[in-house]
Write a protein that holds these residues in place. Sequence first.
Motif: not given
Length: 294
Positions: A267-294
């Motif tokens: 298996f391989v772990e994959i992380k994607k970061n998404h953020k917005k640092t200006n404006g009214f709505k700012t955020f910082n999220y990480d989403i984690h995926f996992r690729l698995l071999r049978k």
Amino acid sequence: MKWLIIPFLMIQVSWAETSKLIPTFLEAAKVYVADKSQEDTVQMLRPDIQAAVEVLGQKNVDPKLLEEVIAKASQKSWILPQDDEFDRLIEESKKNPLTQVDVPEVAFHAVRIDVNKKADVFFNDDVYAYFFVTDGVIPTGKVTSIYKGLTSGDSFFFNEVDRAIFPLVGISAKKPENHLIIDYGIIESDGDDIKKMQQLSSIIIDIAIAVYSAHDPQNAQILVSLRKEIKALADLLLTMNNDDRLVTSSFAYTTADLAKLLKEDSFVEIKKNHKKTNGFKTFNYDIHFRLLRK
């Protein structure tokens, strides 16, 4: 100079690929809103419109929600976006299939979201995610449950039904054809609005497949355009409130990439970061995926 620019723009528009899906969806939505119980009327419709109306009925979509979409869409033209790198990957793989790659059977999961900084200023975040996964030219889709009351520093794991994005629940693993393209989004909103957005998200893949099947499911060029059509319909349905959609992103792996990634690991772990640092709505999220071999 302006007289040179105008013809050039007209030529560009004439070359642009127009959506088959969105006009059909809007016609179906109007029929459904007018009277979703008139089965005799539905039977008299063009086959692609009839197919879309049937999906709306099966999903029991709220007519008032579709009224909002129709009103918002009334002034738009429906030109599909230009090919991105992943559309070009689909085109190329149709011309030159990667038949020599010994790709293993794989599963792809969305595992966890970390809320490093919440998006809502006054309330905790309520979120859901959607995933459109293109295997060769054929897309499948998943819309998750709503995960509520998230504040900065929180994390949550997708439940066992939500996490399986390729293949979908019921199939443990599968050999992809040429590539896997993952288009995804994270929606955040307050109150009942997020339930409406989730319901709209849930019809996108079903509408696209129904409409394209009613056209010519064996037409290779139609199938190649399916991913763009799905993204265009998502843009129409999920921009009811632009502040709701935090994340829209894509990534892909060819079968050669997958074989290399899983050559020595199960298996391989994959992380994607998404953020917005200006404006009214700012955020910082990480989403984690996992690729698995049978």
